[in-house]
Design an enzyme around this catalytic site. Structure first.
Site, mmCIF file in Angstrom:
data_model
loop_
_atom_site.group_PDB
_atom_site.id
_atom_site.type_symbol
_atom_site.label_atom_id
_atom_site.label_comp_id
_atom_site.label_asym_id
_atom_site.label_seq_id
_atom_site.Cartn_x
_atom_site.Cartn_y
_atom_site.Cartn_z
ATOM 1 N N GLY A 174 2.932 2.000 10.800
ATOM 2 C CA GLY A 174 3.918 3.060 10.672
ATOM 3 C C GLY A 174 4.663 3.377 11.956
ATOM 4 O O GLY A 174 5.374 4.389 12.025
ATOM 5 N N GLU B 289 -6.568 4.635 8.150
ATOM 6 C CA GLU B 289 -6.335 6.061 7.865
ATOM 7 C C GLU B 289 -7.560 6.682 7.203
ATOM 8 O O GLU B 289 -7.873 7.855 7.429
ATOM 9 C CB GLU B 289 -5.076 6.210 6.988
ATOM 10 C CG GLU B 289 -3.820 5.922 7.813
ATOM 11 C CD GLU B 289 -2.636 5.402 7.037
ATOM 12 O OE1 GLU B 289 -2.632 5.461 5.782
ATOM 13 O OE2 GLU B 289 -1.684 4.906 7.688
ATOM 14 N N LYS C 28 0.054 4.262 -0.191
ATOM 15 C CA LYS C 28 -0.564 5.451 0.425
ATOM 16 C C LYS C 28 -0.335 6.674 -0.480
ATOM 17 O O LYS C 28 -0.312 6.519 -1.699
ATOM 18 C CB LYS C 28 -0.034 5.645 1.850
ATOM 19 C CG LYS C 28 -0.126 4.346 2.667
ATOM 20 C CD LYS C 28 0.118 4.519 4.131
ATOM 21 C CE LYS C 28 -0.004 3.158 4.817
ATOM 22 N NZ LYS C 28 0.125 3.237 6.272
ATOM 23 N N HIS D 173 -9.305 1.179 5.166
ATOM 24 C CA HIS D 173 -8.019 1.348 5.855
ATOM 25 C C HIS D 173 -8.220 2.277 7.049
ATOM 26 O O HIS D 173 -9.002 3.224 6.993
ATOM 27 C CB HIS D 173 -6.974 1.920 4.901
ATOM 28 C CG HIS D 173 -5.593 1.875 5.463
ATOM 29 N ND1 HIS D 173 -5.152 2.808 6.386
ATOM 30 C CD2 HIS D 173 -4.577 1.006 5.292
ATOM 31 C CE1 HIS D 173 -3.914 2.491 6.739
ATOM 32 N NE2 HIS D 173 -3.539 1.414 6.091
ATOM 33 N N ASN E 120 0.877 -1.181 0.000
ATOM 34 C CA ASN E 120 0.000 0.000 0.000
ATOM 35 C C ASN E 120 0.907 1.220 0.000
ATOM 36 O O ASN E 120 1.534 1.529 1.013
ATOM 37 C CB ASN E 120 -0.880 -0.055 1.259
ATOM 38 C CG ASN E 120 -1.660 1.228 1.478
ATOM 39 O OD1 ASN E 120 -1.754 2.077 0.587
ATOM 40 N ND2 ASN E 120 -2.227 1.357 2.670
ATOM 41 N N GLU F 273 -5.072 -5.055 10.668
ATOM 42 C CA GLU F 273 -4.028 -4.054 10.866
ATOM 43 C C GLU F 273 -4.291 -3.305 12.166
ATOM 44 O O GLU F 273 -5.082 -2.350 12.184
ATOM 45 C CB GLU F 273 -4.022 -3.055 9.712
ATOM 46 C CG GLU F 273 -3.763 -3.676 8.358
ATOM 47 C CD GLU F 273 -3.221 -2.650 7.372
ATOM 48 O OE1 GLU F 273 -2.117 -2.883 6.860
ATOM 49 O OE2 GLU F 273 -3.877 -1.623 7.142
HETATM 50 P P1 PGA Z 1 3.142 0.125 7.568
HETATM 51 O O1 PGA Z 1 1.649 0.361 7.031
HETATM 52 O O2 PGA Z 1 3.632 -1.150 6.935
HETATM 53 O O3 PGA Z 1 3.903 1.338 7.070
HETATM 54 O O4 PGA Z 1 3.076 0.038 9.038
HETATM 55 C C1 PGA Z 1 0.772 -0.725 6.876
HETATM 56 C C2 PGA Z 1 -0.540 -0.250 6.303
HETATM 57 O O5 PGA Z 1 -1.025 0.812 6.695
HETATM 58 O O6 PGA Z 1 -1.137 -0.939 5.450
#
Ligand code: PGA
Length: 247
Positions: free
Chosen positions: A169, A95, A11, A93, A9, A163
């Site tokens: 992150g 976010e 983003k 997601h 992903n 997740e």
């Molecule tokens: P990350 O993000 O691997 O940077 O922790 C995972 C995600 O949000 O799918």
């Protein structure tokens, strides 16, 4: 048997020059033993579809609108993602849930729109740190799964990504026991919600790196990963793909 899936992903990262990473990744894994999926920003989907050539790399969007068309400035319909070259779309997601106040019902409607357009929906769920520390992680993810899974979901058109919000992150990863507990709970919950539950792929996501991928993939019922930061370069993503191939 569930075919394993390594999903990236990107983003809100990536301009045209990032397509060099796609070439490096497909060169490193010309005939991968697992499904390989990259979800770039929508602006790069068509170019990425061209850049992959005849490689089996799959491409996904990061969100879609619940409606097929209409007066929704700035939004993207599932059929548009498909038209650009996508076969998948991430929905729900954390976010998006946080930045755009998306509810489970919104996510289910988006997943249904993805299915109607012929896309595979990668439905994301996961608890916050407060919810985990209060001992509610299993109840939270089970409720999110129930609320976010649309009618008509099948093993062929749906992937679930667990997740934990606090692992995304941050470099913090749940223990293998915690991951196994959630995935086992989700597998059992799926059995109550749909037929073919044993065929649905369950991904783990949140700070997956080359260094921790192999141990995460050793957990039962982990069928792959949804990777953010470590999917942006072939150098970081390739070891994760290899770890999954060897799992
Ligand atoms: P990350 O993000 O691997 O940077 O922790 C995972 C995600 O949000 O799918």
């Amino acid at each position: 048997m569930r075919r394993k899936l390594a999903a990236g992903n990107w983003k809100m990262h990536g301009l045209t020059d990032a397509l060099a990473e796609v070439k490096a990744l497909t060169d490193a894994h010309p005939d991968p033993d697992v499904d390989l999926l990259l979800c770039p920003p929508a602006t790069l989907i068509a170019q990425m579809a061209w850049a992959r050539g005849t490689h089996a790399l799959q491409i996904g969007g990061q969100d879609c609108h619940a409606e097929q068309a209409g007066a929704h400035t700035g939004d993207i319909a599932a059929a548009m993602l498909k038209d650009a070259g996508a076969s998948h779309v991430i929905v729900g997601h954390s976010e998006r849930r946080a930045d755009h106040a998306e509810t489970d019902a919104d996510v289910a409607a988006k997943a249904a729109a993805a299915h109607a357009a012929g896309l595979i929906a990668v439905i994301c769920i996961g608890e916050t740190l407060d919810q985990r520390e209060a001992g509610h992680a299993l109840a939270v993810v089970t409720a999110q799964l129930q609320g976010s899974l649309p009618e008509g979901a099948t093993a062929a058109n749906t992937v679930i990504a667990y997740e934990p919000v606090w692992a995304i992150g941050t470099g913090r990863v749940p223990t293998l026991d915690q991951i196994g507990e959630v995935h086992g709970t989700l597998r059992a919950a799926l059995r109550d919600l749909m037929r073919e539950a044993s065929g649905v792929r369950l991904l783990y996501g949140g700070s997956v790196k080359g260094a921790n991928a192999a141990e995460i993939f050793s957990v039962p019922d982990v069928d792959g990963a949804l990777v953010g930061g470590a999917s942006l370069t072939a150098a970081d993503f390739s070891p994760i793909v290899t770890a999954l191939e060897n799992a």
